[in-house]
Design a protein around this motif. Structure first.
Motif, PDB file in Angstrom:
ATOM      1  N   GLU A 164      56.820 -21.053  21.903  1.00 46.95           N
ATOM      2  CA  GLU A 164      58.206 -20.683  22.148  1.00 46.95           C
ATOM      3  C   GLU A 164      59.089 -21.271  21.066  1.00 46.95           C
ATOM      4  O   GLU A 164      58.639 -22.093  20.264  1.00 46.95           O
ATOM      5  N   PRO A 165      60.379 -20.904  21.054  1.00 53.75           N
ATOM      6  CA  PRO A 165      61.287 -21.548  20.107  1.00 53.75           C
ATOM      7  C   PRO A 165      61.189 -23.056  20.232  1.00 53.75           C
ATOM      8  O   PRO A 165      61.113 -23.594  21.326  1.00 53.75           O
ATOM      9  N   ARG A 166      61.182 -23.698  19.087  1.00 45.58           N
ATOM     10  CA  ARG A 166      60.851 -25.103  19.072  1.00 45.58           C
ATOM     11  C   ARG A 166      61.999 -25.948  19.611  1.00 45.58           C
ATOM     12  O   ARG A 166      63.099 -25.947  19.058  1.00 45.58           O
ATOM     13  N   VAL A 167      61.718 -26.654  20.695  1.00 45.95           N
ATOM     14  CA  VAL A 167      62.694 -27.595  21.244  1.00 45.95           C
ATOM     15  C   VAL A 167      62.028 -28.955  21.250  1.00 45.95           C
ATOM     16  O   VAL A 167      60.959 -29.112  21.827  1.00 45.95           O
ATOM     17  N   ILE A 168      62.641 -29.905  20.574  1.00 49.18           N
ATOM     18  CA  ILE A 168      62.009 -31.221  20.455  1.00 49.18           C
ATOM     19  C   ILE A 168      62.957 -32.293  20.968  1.00 49.18           C
ATOM     20  O   ILE A 168      64.158 -32.077  21.120  1.00 49.18           O
ATOM     21  N   TYR A 169      62.373 -33.449  21.244  1.00 45.15           N
ATOM     22  CA  TYR A 169      63.156 -34.553  21.762  1.00 45.15           C
ATOM     23  C   TYR A 169      63.760 -35.361  20.634  1.00 45.15           C
ATOM     24  O   TYR A 169      63.191 -35.505  19.556  1.00 45.15           O
ATOM     25  N   ASN A 170      64.924 -35.926  20.906  1.00 42.72           N
ATOM     26  CA  ASN A 170      65.590 -36.863  20.011  1.00 42.72           C
ATOM     27  C   ASN A 170      64.777 -38.133  19.885  1.00 42.72           C
ATOM     28  O   ASN A 170      63.974 -38.442  20.766  1.00 42.72           O
ATOM     29  N   CYS A 171      65.055 -38.908  18.849  1.00 43.21           N
ATOM     30  CA  CYS A 171      64.340 -40.172  18.674  1.00 43.21           C
ATOM     31  C   CYS A 171      64.521 -41.079  19.869  1.00 43.21           C
ATOM     32  O   CYS A 171      63.565 -41.713  20.352  1.00 43.21           O
ATOM     33  N   THR A 172      65.755 -41.111  20.354  1.00 47.39           N
ATOM     34  CA  THR A 172      66.053 -42.075  21.409  1.00 47.39           C
ATOM     35  C   THR A 172      65.463 -41.683  22.747  1.00 47.39           C
ATOM     36  O   THR A 172      65.537 -42.447  23.702  1.00 47.39           O
ATOM     37  N   HIS A 173      64.878 -40.518  22.823  1.00 39.96           N
ATOM     38  CA  HIS A 173      64.175 -40.148  24.053  1.00 39.96           C
ATOM     39  C   HIS A 173      62.983 -41.068  24.290  1.00 39.96           C
ATOM     40  O   HIS A 173      62.684 -41.439  25.423  1.00 39.96           O
ATOM     41  N   CYS A 174      62.278 -41.427  23.213  1.00 44.43           N
ATOM     42  CA  CYS A 174      61.112 -42.313  23.341  1.00 44.43           C
ATOM     43  C   CYS A 174      61.423 -43.750  22.914  1.00 44.43           C
ATOM     44  O   CYS A 174      60.892 -44.694  23.461  1.00 44.43           O
ATOM     45  N   HIS A 175      62.313 -43.876  21.901  1.00 42.48           N
ATOM     46  CA  HIS A 175      62.594 -45.205  21.349  1.00 42.48           C
ATOM     47  C   HIS A 175      63.954 -45.684  21.828  1.00 42.48           C
ATOM     48  O   HIS A 175      64.978 -45.073  21.530  1.00 42.48           O
ATOM     49  N   ASP A 176      63.952 -46.801  22.517  1.00 45.93           N
ATOM     50  CA  ASP A 176      65.222 -47.432  22.856  1.00 45.93           C
ATOM     51  C   ASP A 176      65.852 -47.859  21.538  1.00 45.93           C
ATOM     52  O   ASP A 176      65.308 -48.687  20.820  1.00 45.93           O
ATOM     53  N   ALA A 177      67.011 -47.318  21.223  1.00 45.79           N
ATOM     54  CA  ALA A 177      67.599 -47.536  19.903  1.00 45.79           C
ATOM     55  C   ALA A 177      67.816 -49.015  19.614  1.00 45.79           C
ATOM     56  O   ALA A 177      67.827 -49.436  18.456  1.00 45.79           O
ATOM     57  N   HIS A 178      67.996 -49.817  20.651  1.00 43.47           N
ATOM     58  CA  HIS A 178      68.300 -51.233  20.432  1.00 43.47           C
ATOM     59  C   HIS A 178      67.032 -52.074  20.357  1.00 43.47           C
ATOM     60  O   HIS A 178      67.046 -53.171  19.828  1.00 43.47           O
TER      61      HIS A 178
END
Lengths: 406, 315, 208
Positions: C145-159
């Motif tokens: 399907e059309p590519r929908v991906i997760y943001n970095c912060t979905h997996c990585h706690d930015a802090h």
């Protein structure tokens, strides 16, 4: 021909008390094996000791050994027909009876090993799907069935003619005999290829496997023939010349020497620069990660094979009847271990992903195995009885009479 | 009954006649089995006699007509209802055109959670009491690729363990599969979309394919798979996760029931680190093609010539 | 376990795609005006993050607070575990002092929270490129399907972005009726651990 078959069946059914006891004993063992096999069909192969890691076990181990025994019948056929040895010609039918028994046992072991024996018809060409010539198992089915047919039809023809008091027409069946000579080598080569084709299993993936199979078959086969001929000679009084035994002993000697040489070659090649390819043979001879279930067995087998070879090599010992029998028993046991469990199981240890998981046969496997061996012995006994009876003239179309003297 | 002439394959008239006879016999049996279940009484193994009869004569997947396959699917659904009390939906979705599936796994990212292993068990109706798990995660020593030093049964308090890396192994869907060559009855073959499948109703359980596989990817049902009724995944495919009988071989099939319907395989969906990338090798813009062109990829046991469609990479 | 929104919010994703596309249009052709993505990358849209953020929009509070650029430890409600950059960065390296509803790239440009990958990519350029092309990150949509991906912060706690260790799922079992053996492995020692003696090379100058 129907009369001939009935006459054979009648002959098989009569005999001395000793004979009947033997048959009864065999039938009991066969019955028990059958009961345990039915349990296996109902509960699934979980009743065996096999696993995803070691997916072939005791059944296939016996299968590999027995195909070798079957092939060894050719060692009577060649001297009888190619070298015109009259003494061997007298017993060649007994060798073929052993071949029939061995092939039957081998096929029964494969059937016992199947997860869905009810689906065996899937192998029949046209109505099923037979992956010939790509699959080595398909090849094995073809060569074993053909070998069984050859070893049933040729003696059937010969005995049928003799039953009628006629001399079998050599020109008619000689081409089939020649075919059987080559076919015998092929059954064991194909069985070796079954294993050596698997490039993912370094223990089996060696070009030496087929030569090893033939060499050990030609050592263990004559050993078994020597023992059975002597038993037959004693029990039935059928005249079996000592020269036949001597010839088989010499064949056994050479084959045993070659077998031991091949074992040495394998050990050197794997252990001189030992890499991960040698993990299986390391498990077999020394154990791996603390697990060494086959170690004692294989060393015992090596000792037995070497002692057998020594006995056979030293002429006075080989010519001594008792020592020869000792060598024969040692050879049979040693090669049964080395070509049976000592071949099949280490191919799975370690698994292609490096896991070491051991195997030992369960009581169901032992019971079914004994049942199949008993069935093979039964087949051999019956065929030998009929063949001897017809050969001595005791059973003939014109009415059963007094056996001919030798 | 109309005769299905679509697959004569240039066979001889005699062969075709024989084949058609058995086909008709099987079809008749299945027709009776489907239309008259009330006639049947439970016999052995809980299956009705007529069902067992139709079962016995079922032909190879590639030789069945569309109607025959429909009947087989219905029978599978019926059996599931009888055995587990669950309504499942068994389909035979054909392969997608212009798609050959490939898989890439980032071993720099795999943390060894085994989420993929257990998601696969749930998705594919694997027996919970049996040992069958299509995916096996290997804990490898850092600095070595020696599989014989790997640990399959690691169970520390936390993963990843220092000094180790993790490498999940499953069926590689080889392009030159040794298992397909080994099977004496052609119960396993490679589909046009690259998936190596097993016809569980054709397999005779000889396990030669398991000996032939260099990746320990094939598993056997030593016992009848037991699945708790509430855990059964009802969306099944005939060549995929439909309930399997005992005595047959099974393996990873790239979640054929999902991927042929444009869904991710369960292992890829379950992986929390995004270490698994699945896609169409024929699409030059796919993620997997990018990885193959730009990352340090390798395949397991490539020297055996099996041409796996499962790559590992590091970054 | 990282929670992930199961619904692909296509409309919102499309809106963002349009918004970021128009933003890119504004900055096309200028190297000092922001990162405009990789031309060769396949089309994709990013799963939005703003609805996962507890305190968003930050201006709720920060409208009324005096901006303070002093590097310091923050107090509640911003007492977070901060383990990112080993002392090289702090809050205002990524958060915009002037507008708390936006993040800040390394060039100082405003970045929407739903496009947070631009911030991460300012420093982690290689990873950002991998993410663009699909070699990093997790795909939410199907392979076809059309590519929908997760943001970095979905997996990585930015802090505290490093992935934390956790308990693995259970190990495989042996076949029913069989049990796993007791393996005894001896670990092969690497070369540098085998001898007792210290491995430093000798000083060849002395006494020779």
């Amino acid at each position: 021909m129907i009369r001939f078959i009935f006459a054979g069946m009648r002959e098989a059914a009569r005999g001395s008390v000793r004979y009947r006891t033997w048959i009864l004993g065999l039938l009991l063992v066969i019955g028990y094996g059958l009961i345990r096999y039915i349990g296996q069909v109902r509960n699934g192969l979980v009743v065996t000791g096999m696993s995803d890691q070691v997916s072939w076990g005791f059944y296939i181990a016996n299968f590999a050994f027995l195909v070798g025994i079957a092939a060894a019948a050719v060692l009577l056929v060649i001297p009888a027909y190619a070298f015109h040895r009259k003494d061997v010609k007298e017993v060649v039918l007994l060798g073929e009876a052993m071949a029939v028994a061995a092939v039957t046992m081998a096929m029964m072991f494969v059937m016992a090993d199947l997860g869905r024996p009810d689906r065996i018809w899937h192998m029949i060409p046209v109505i099923g799907r037979f992956n010939f010539p790509t699959s080595l198992l398909a090849w094995d089915v073809v060569v074993l069935s053909g070998y069984l047919a050859l070893n049933l039809c040729i003696p059937f023809y010969i005995l049928y003619q003799r039953w009628h008091g006629r001399e079998p027409n050599l020109k008619l069946y000689f081409p089939f005999v020649v075919l059987a000579m080559f076919w015998a080598i092929s059954i064991h080569t194909v069985t070796a290829f079954l294993f050596s084709a698997n490039s993912g299993r370094a223990f089996w993936h060696t070009s030496l496997l087929a030569p090893r199979f033939i060499a050990s078959a030609f050592a263990s086969g004559p050993a078994l023939i020597i023992i059975s001929l002597q038993i037959l000679r004693k029990v039935t009084g059928y005249p079996i010349k000592q020269s036949v035994i001597d010839m088989l002993a010499i064949i056994m000697m050479i084959s045993m020497q070659i077998t031991v040489f091949f074992i040495i070659a394998e050990l050197f090649t794997d252990f001189y620069n030992e890499g991960t390819h040698a993990a299986s043979i390391h498990y077999l001879f020394f154990g791996l990660q603390g697990l060494h279930g086959l170690r004692n067995w294989i060393w015992a087998s090596v000792v037995m094979n070497v002692i057998a070879m020594i006995i056979l090599t030293i002429n006075p010992l080989r010519k001594n009847g008792r020592m020869l029998n000792v060598a024969a028993v040692l050879a049979i046991l040693g090669i049964w271990i080395e070509k049976g469990m000592g071949l099949v199981i280490p191919g799975y240890i370690p698994t292609p992903l490096g896991e070491v998981f051991e195997y030992s046969p369960s009581s169901t496997e032992l019971a079914v195995t004994l049942g199949i061996w008993a069935f093979g012995l039964l087949v051999f006994t019956l065929l030998a009885k009929i063949a001897i009876a017809i050969d001595t003239g005791r059973v003939k179309a014109s009415g059963d009479g007094v056996p001919k003297t030798a | 009954m109309k005769k299905n002439d679509s697959g004569a394959n240039g066979a001889s008239g005699h062969d075709t006649a024989r084949r058609n006879f058995f086909r008709k016999l099987g079809r008749a049996a299945m027709a009776v089995g489907v239309t008259a279940p009330s006639m049947a009484a439970p016999a052995w193994a809980g299956a009705t006699f007529l069902e067992a009869f139709g079962d016995f004569f079922q032909q190879h997947y590639k030789k069945m007509s569309r109607e025959e396959i429909e009947q087989v699917l219905e029978r599978i659904e019926r059996k599931a209802r009888e055995r587990h009390g669950v309504d499942i939906n068994c389909e035979n979705t054909p392969p997608k055109k212009n798609a050959v599936f490939g898989y890439a796994l980032n071993i720099s990212k795999c943390q060894g959670y085994r989420d993929c292993v257990h998601a696969c068990v749930e998705e594919n109706n694997l027996g919970r009491d049996s040992q069958v798990e299509y995916i096996r995660v290997l804990e490898m020593d850092q600095g070595s690729t020696n599989l014989e030093e790997s640990d399959h049964y690691y169970d520390p308090e936390t993963v990843p363990t220092d000094g180790k890396y993790y490498m999940p192994v499953q069926c590689m869907q080889c392009d030159n599969p040794p298992c397909v060559k080994a099977c004496p009855v052609e119960a396993t073959w490679m589909e046009p979309d690259g998936i190596v499948v097993v016809d569980y109703d054709w397999c005779i359980g000889c396990r030669y394919c398991m000996s032939a596989c260099p990746y320990s990817a094939r598993h056997f049902n030593w016992t009848e798979p037991e699945i708790p009724a509430e855990k059964i995944n009802p969306d099944t495919h005939y060549l995929g996760n439909r309930p399997r009988p005992k005595g047959v071989v099974e393996k990873c099939h790239f979640c054929i029931q999902r991927t042929r319907k444009d869904k991710q395989p369960a292992c890829m969906e379950a992986c929390p680190t995004g270490a698994r990338i699945f896609g169409n090798l024929l699409d030059p813009d796919s993620e997997i093609r990018y990885i193959l062109a730009n990352k340090n990829v390798f395949r397991l046991k490539e020297e055996l010539g099996t041409e796996p469609k499962f790559w590992y990479f590091t970054d | 376990m990282i929670a992930c929104p199961r619904e692909a919010r296509v409309l919102l994703a499309l809106l963002i795609a349009v918004a970021s596309a128009s933003a890119q249009e504004a900055t096309e052709g200028s190297i000092t005006e922001g990162f405009s993505g990789y031309a060769a990358a396949p089309e994709f849209s990013v799963v939005p993050r703003k609805d996962e953020l507890v305190f968003y929009p930050c201006s709720q509070c920060h409208e009324f607070l005096e901006p303070d650029p002093t590097v310091r430890e923050l107090m509640a409600p911003h007492e977070i575990e901060f383990d990112h950059g080993a002392g090289r960065i702090w809050c205002l390296s990524c958060h915009m002092l002037e507008n708390r509803d936006q993040l800040k790239s390394a060039l100082g440009e405003a970045v929407d929270f739903d496009a947070a990958h631009q911030v991460c990519g300012s420093c982690h350029g290689n990873r950002h490129k991998d993410w663009y092309f699909g070699a990093h990150g997790k795909r939410q949509s199907s392979w076809n399907e059309p590519r929908v991906i997760y943001n970095c912060t979905h997996c990585h706690d930015a802090h505290s972005p490093a992935i934390k260790p956790r308990k693995p799922m259970p190990a495989p079992k042996a076949r029913a009726g069989l049990s796993l053996p007791e393996w005894h492995r001896h670990e092969k020692k690497p070369v540098w651990e085998r001898d007792e003696k210290p491995q430093k090379p000798e000083d060849s100058d002395e006494e020779k």
